[in-house]
Design a protein around this motif. Structure first.
Motif, short mmCIF file in Angstrom:
data_model
loop_
_atom_site.label_atom_id
_atom_site.label_comp_id
_atom_site.label_asym_id
_atom_site.label_seq_id
_atom_site.Cartn_x
_atom_site.Cartn_y
_atom_site.Cartn_z
N ARG A 18 0.82 -1.21 0.00
CA ARG A 18 0.00 0.00 0.00
C ARG A 18 0.86 1.26 0.00
O ARG A 18 0.55 2.24 -0.68
CB ARG A 18 -0.91 -0.01 1.24
CG ARG A 18 -1.87 1.17 1.30
CD ARG A 18 -2.41 1.35 2.68
NE ARG A 18 -1.38 1.79 3.62
CZ ARG A 18 -1.59 1.97 4.93
NH1 ARG A 18 -2.77 1.73 5.44
NH2 ARG A 18 -0.62 2.38 5.72
N MET A 41 -7.42 -10.20 0.28
CA MET A 41 -8.25 -9.07 -0.17
C MET A 41 -8.84 -8.36 1.05
O MET A 41 -8.85 -7.14 1.13
CB MET A 41 -9.35 -9.58 -1.10
CG MET A 41 -10.31 -8.54 -1.61
SD MET A 41 -9.56 -7.32 -2.72
CE MET A 41 -9.80 -8.08 -4.31
N GLU A 42 -9.34 -9.14 2.02
CA GLU A 42 -9.91 -8.56 3.23
C GLU A 42 -8.87 -7.72 3.98
O GLU A 42 -9.15 -6.60 4.40
CB GLU A 42 -10.45 -9.66 4.17
CG GLU A 42 -11.83 -10.18 3.78
CD GLU A 42 -12.88 -9.08 3.67
OE1 GLU A 42 -12.90 -8.17 4.51
OE2 GLU A 42 -13.67 -9.13 2.70
N TYR A 44 -6.12 -6.35 2.75
CA TYR A 44 -5.76 -5.18 1.95
C TYR A 44 -6.85 -4.09 2.07
O TYR A 44 -6.55 -2.92 2.26
CB TYR A 44 -5.56 -5.60 0.49
CG TYR A 44 -5.35 -4.45 -0.46
CD1 TYR A 44 -4.21 -3.65 -0.38
CD2 TYR A 44 -6.30 -4.14 -1.44
CE1 TYR A 44 -4.02 -2.58 -1.26
CE2 TYR A 44 -6.12 -3.08 -2.31
CZ TYR A 44 -4.97 -2.30 -2.21
OH TYR A 44 -4.80 -1.24 -3.07
N LEU A 45 -8.12 -4.54 1.99
CA LEU A 45 -9.21 -3.56 2.08
C LEU A 45 -9.26 -2.91 3.46
O LEU A 45 -9.54 -1.71 3.57
CB LEU A 45 -10.55 -4.22 1.74
CG LEU A 45 -10.75 -4.61 0.27
CD1 LEU A 45 -12.09 -5.32 0.07
CD2 LEU A 45 -10.68 -3.39 -0.64
N MET A 48 -6.70 -0.28 3.38
CA MET A 48 -7.10 0.85 2.53
C MET A 48 -8.17 1.70 3.21
O MET A 48 -8.19 2.92 3.07
CB MET A 48 -7.59 0.36 1.16
CG MET A 48 -6.51 -0.14 0.23
SD MET A 48 -5.06 0.94 0.06
CE MET A 48 -5.74 2.41 -0.64
N GLU A 49 -9.08 1.03 3.93
CA GLU A 49 -10.12 1.78 4.66
C GLU A 49 -9.48 2.67 5.72
O GLU A 49 -9.82 3.85 5.85
CB GLU A 49 -11.10 0.82 5.34
CG GLU A 49 -12.13 0.25 4.39
CD GLU A 49 -12.92 -0.89 5.01
OE1 GLU A 49 -13.13 -0.88 6.23
OE2 GLU A 49 -13.31 -1.80 4.26
N PHE A 51 -6.47 3.77 5.71
CA PHE A 51 -5.69 4.79 5.00
C PHE A 51 -6.61 5.95 4.56
O PHE A 51 -6.29 7.12 4.73
CB PHE A 51 -5.05 4.13 3.77
CG PHE A 51 -4.24 5.04 2.92
CD1 PHE A 51 -2.99 5.48 3.34
CD2 PHE A 51 -4.69 5.45 1.66
CE1 PHE A 51 -2.23 6.32 2.54
CE2 PHE A 51 -3.94 6.29 0.87
CZ PHE A 51 -2.70 6.73 1.31
N LEU B 29 -13.00 5.86 -0.62
CA LEU B 29 -12.36 4.55 -0.54
C LEU B 29 -12.00 4.04 -1.94
O LEU B 29 -10.87 3.59 -2.19
CB LEU B 29 -13.29 3.55 0.15
CG LEU B 29 -12.81 2.11 0.18
CD1 LEU B 29 -11.58 1.95 1.06
CD2 LEU B 29 -13.91 1.17 0.66
N ILE B 33 -8.19 3.33 -3.43
CA ILE B 33 -7.75 2.02 -3.93
C ILE B 33 -7.20 2.17 -5.36
O ILE B 33 -6.13 1.65 -5.69
CB ILE B 33 -8.92 1.00 -3.89
CG1 ILE B 33 -9.29 0.68 -2.44
CG2 ILE B 33 -8.59 -0.27 -4.66
CD1 ILE B 33 -10.57 -0.11 -2.27
N ASN B 36 -3.93 4.04 -5.43
CA ASN B 36 -2.86 3.22 -4.87
C ASN B 36 -2.26 2.27 -5.91
O ASN B 36 -1.07 2.02 -5.92
CB ASN B 36 -3.42 2.43 -3.68
CG ASN B 36 -2.32 1.77 -2.88
OD1 ASN B 36 -2.24 0.56 -2.81
ND2 ASN B 36 -1.45 2.57 -2.29
N ARG B 73 -13.72 -4.56 -3.44
CA ARG B 73 -13.23 -5.64 -4.31
C ARG B 73 -13.36 -5.23 -5.78
O ARG B 73 -12.45 -5.47 -6.58
CB ARG B 73 -14.06 -6.92 -4.09
CG ARG B 73 -13.64 -7.69 -2.90
CD ARG B 73 -14.69 -8.72 -2.52
NE ARG B 73 -14.38 -9.23 -1.21
CZ ARG B 73 -13.61 -10.29 -0.99
NH1 ARG B 73 -13.10 -10.95 -2.00
NH2 ARG B 73 -13.33 -10.69 0.23
#
Lengths: 158, 180
Positions: A18, A41-42, A44-45, A48-49, A51, B29, B33, B36, B73
């Motif tokens: 990230r 994925m979970e 990473y998300l 990101m949330e 962030f 969000l 993503i 990024n 996703r």
């Protein structure tokens, strides 16, 4: 940081991804892994949330919502018109094909043959019905009623 | 039923305007993503638009769990897709540049016919574009106007000009692939 396909990347590795701390090659490997791994994925998300929530400035450019809504409205209208046009073209093709088949059948005499066949069949039916009438000319329903009344009379006398 | 569920139900019932709430709530969000992965605002905006369009079109498939995770996703996959396409394209351009001189000497009648057919196809597809895209494409590619002049002429922002051009090219490509 190289990993076999079965394993997952750690949260620290995703944080490094990230924060652009991994090289291009590794970054692409992580992207490939990300698309096929729910757990990563979970993770990473989640990063990101976090962030996004702590970011001092929103990365979104002005008027973004309007541009997205414009695309949705415009392309919906376009899709509907496109579908309608296709549906009309299909309907026209259907009618033209049906007309062609009918003309073909008429010109090849299939309808005449069918008509003659039906006429013959009709004659046979009428012959069968006249034969049936001759069998039941004596009126079998009347006979049934008469015999039923007779049985009733006898039972009453007794 | 919470407000987000209600919004989704309204969108599914045909209230497109309700989708605006979803865009406003999740754009931060989604944009984060995309940025990024793609590292620049122009491509991030295109990927973010694609994300919302995809979410809108496949909303009926949403399973009712975390919407944030669902749209996240989609954003991740849109951004990675765009990144891969751009990378493949830049490799293709490098390869094409190497062959350019050799190809220019080998133009045949067949090439000319194919080019003419392609032009006719592009022209046919262009005519079927939504009005607002058609106008921007015409001004940019045919009249050679700059983004700034188109923006002034159409009374829209430069970002909207970019966005319409991007969508127009994308639609043309999709239709082109459907016809192939």
């Amino acid at each position: 940081m190289r990993m076999s396909k079965k394993l997952h990347y750690s949260l620290i590795e995703w944080r490094a991804y990230r924060d652009n701390l991994v090289d291009d090659n590794e970054s692409e490997k992580m992207q490939n892994h990300l698309l096929g791994c729910d757990e990563c994925m979970e993770n990473y998300l989640t990063l990101m949330e976090a962030f996004e929530e702590t970011a001092q400035h929103s990365p979104v450019l002005d008027g973004f919502t309007e541009r997205v809504m414009e695309i949705i409205y415009e392309e919906n209208r376009y899709e509907r018109a496109f579908r309608l046009k296709n549906a009309r073209a299909r309907l026209i093709t259907y009618y033209v094909s049906a007309a062609c088949v009918t003309l073909l059948l008429v010109s090849s005499g299939v309808f005449t043959l069918m008509f003659n066949g039906f006429a013959k069949f009709d004659t046979q039916i009428s012959m069968v019905s006249s034969r049936t009438e001759s069998i039941f000319t004596s009126g079998w329903t009347d006979k049934l009623v008469d015999s039923t009344s007779e049985i009733l009379n006898i039972s009453q006398k007794k | 039923m919470d407000s987000e569920e209600l919004i989704i139900k309204n969108v599914l019932r045909g209230d497109d305007e309700a989708f605006r709430h979803i865009v406003e709530k999740y754009q931060g969000l989604v944009f984060s993503i995309c940025l990024n992965t793609l590292k620049n605002h122009y491509d991030a905006e295109n990927a973010a638009q694609e994300t919302f369009l995809k979410a809108y079109r496949s909303l009926y498939q949403y399973n009712g769990r975390s919407f944030k995770s669902w749209i996240g996703r989609i954003a991740t996959s849109c951004a990675i897709d765009l990144y891969r396409k751009m990378k493949a394209k830049s490799q293709e351009i490098q390869f094409d540049e190497g062959l350019e001189i050799r190809d220019s000497l080998q133009t045949t009648v067949q090439d000319i016919i194919i080019e003419r057919e392609d032009r006719e196809k592009v022209s046919h597809l262009y005519r079927s574009l939504p009005g607002i895209y058609k106008s921007v494409v015409e001004k940019y590619y045919i009249e050679g106007m700059s983004y700034q002049n188109i923006a002034l002429d159409e009374n829209i922002s430069i970002k909207t000009v970019e966005s319409r051009l991007y969508r127009a090219k994308k639609l043309l490509k999709e239709r082109w692939d459907e016809d192939e």
